[in-house]
Design a protein around this motif. Structure first.
Motif, PDB file in Angstrom:
ATOM      1  N   CYS A   1      21.804  25.469 118.522  1.00 41.75           N
ATOM      2  CA  CYS A   1      21.066  24.597 119.439  1.00 41.75           C
ATOM      3  C   CYS A   1      20.802  25.411 120.702  1.00 41.75           C
ATOM      4  O   CYS A   1      21.745  25.794 121.407  1.00 41.75           O
ATOM      5  CB  CYS A   1      21.877  23.340 119.754  1.00 41.75           C
TER       6      CYS A   1
ATOM      7  N   ARG B   1      10.698  21.808 121.197  1.00 42.09           N
ATOM      8  CA  ARG B   1      11.791  20.900 120.799  1.00 42.09           C
ATOM      9  C   ARG B   1      11.297  19.901 119.736  1.00 42.09           C
ATOM     10  O   ARG B   1      10.100  19.781 119.490  1.00 42.09           O
ATOM     11  CB  ARG B   1      12.362  20.160 122.021  1.00 42.09           C
TER      12      ARG B   1
ATOM     13  N   THR C   1      16.302  22.377 122.640  1.00 43.14           N
ATOM     14  CA  THR C   1      16.246  21.091 123.350  1.00 43.14           C
ATOM     15  C   THR C   1      16.363  21.348 124.845  1.00 43.14           C
ATOM     16  O   THR C   1      16.565  22.483 125.276  1.00 43.14           O
ATOM     17  CB  THR C   1      17.328  20.111 122.835  1.00 43.14           C
ATOM     18  N   TYR C   2      16.220  20.287 125.634  1.00 46.50           N
ATOM     19  CA  TYR C   2      16.302  20.463 127.084  1.00 46.50           C
ATOM     20  C   TYR C   2      17.727  20.831 127.500  1.00 46.50           C
ATOM     21  O   TYR C   2      18.697  20.409 126.875  1.00 46.50           O
ATOM     22  CB  TYR C   2      15.877  19.179 127.801  1.00 46.50           C
TER      23      TYR C   2
ATOM     24  N   VAL D   1      16.332  14.413 123.936  1.00 50.33           N
ATOM     25  CA  VAL D   1      17.538  15.200 123.625  1.00 50.33           C
ATOM     26  C   VAL D   1      18.350  14.487 122.542  1.00 50.33           C
ATOM     27  O   VAL D   1      18.828  15.113 121.596  1.00 50.33           O
ATOM     28  CB  VAL D   1      18.395  15.449 124.894  1.00 50.33           C
TER      29      VAL D   1
ATOM     30  N   ASP E   1      16.779  15.088 119.246  1.00 50.15           N
ATOM     31  CA  ASP E   1      17.073  16.453 118.761  1.00 50.15           C
ATOM     32  C   ASP E   1      18.497  16.538 118.219  1.00 50.15           C
ATOM     33  O   ASP E   1      18.746  17.138 117.170  1.00 50.15           O
ATOM     34  CB  ASP E   1      16.880  17.480 119.895  1.00 50.15           C
TER      35      ASP E   1
END
Ligand code: URA
Length: 240
Positions: A176, A197, A211-212, A227, A230
């Motif tokens: 990730c 994402r 992802t953020y 998020v 994800d």
């Protein structure tokens, strides 16, 4: 002159088109087609990772860590208090890769122990129902950039080979990538994180979800939903 679109609209469309083309190129070259269900013919062979038992992986990581203990390959070696190599299970199914240590991490020599770290821990423990010690957490840069400034290209270039070794040893099921720098460094792209994402990419044959960054999440409540989406995709893929 095409009058259908205004100048700003044309610029926006051109930018969008550029990202689409870059994304397609990534899919063709890097087998980055995992969530669109297309079998690309011209795909690079997947890297076969050597399966090793946990002792071998632990020793492998220790060796890489020792290799960089006194690292002075970039100027951050002069300003760091502690090198932040990474923590967690050498046999982890999931590895989280952040950007670089902040002040708290530099102080303690551990990744993600400040405010953003607490949020990442909540995602792992409360969201994924995992123990933090059962995943692996590390960063692109192992030393803190002064004042938490963005990592510089030379710093990334010098540090990346160590991360690459770390990931090869752990050989997780899923990586990730947290935030722009992690995603851009690992995927060798400059496509915005907002466009990357939400789907899996490939890093050396390992599925990678960008992802953020948790620090962005602290400032932008609206990023919570994407998020979580994800994270849910990661959990499904890892069969958690
Ligand atoms: N932000 C990061 O990217 N990494 C850390 O370890 C802490 C904050």
């Amino acid at each position: 002159m095409d009058e259908t679109f205004s100048e700003p609209e044309r610029n926006e469309l051109q930018t969008e088109l550029l990202y689409v083309v870059k994304g397609l190129k990534g899919q063709v070259l890097n087998r980055d087609s995992l969530s669109v269900g297309i079998e690309w013919k011209k795909a690079l062979p997947e890297v076969k990772h050597v399966k090793a038992d946990s002792k071998t992986k632990e020793e492998g990581l220790k060796k890489v860590c020792q290799e960089m203990t006194n690292c002075q390959l970039c100027p951050l070696g002069k300003t760091r208090k502690n090198l932040v190599f990474g923590v967690g299970n050498p046999e982890a199914k999931i590895v989280f890769v952040g950007e670089a240590p902040g002040a708290d991490e530099d102080e303690q020599g551990l990744p993600f122990v400040g405010r953003a770290g607490q949020l990442l821990t909540d995602i792992i423990v409360k969201g994924m129902k995992l123990e933090r010690k059962n995943v692996y957490i590390c960063n692109i840069l192992k030393c803190r950039p002064p004042g938490n400034r963005n990592p510089l290209p030379d710093e990334i270039n010098k540090c990346e080979p160590f991360l690459k070794k770390q990931l090869q040893i752990i050989s997780p099921k899923i990586i990730c990538a947290l935030g722009t720098f992690a995603a851009h460094t690992l995927l060798k792209t400059d496509i915005p994180i907002s466009a990357l994402r939400g789907r899996f990419h490939s890093y050396e044959g390992i599925k990678l979800m960008p992802t953020y960054h948790p620090a962005y999440l602290l400032r932008n409540q609206s990023a919570k939903k994407p998020v979580w989406e994800d994270v849910q995709m990661i959990m499904k893929e890892a069969k958690l």
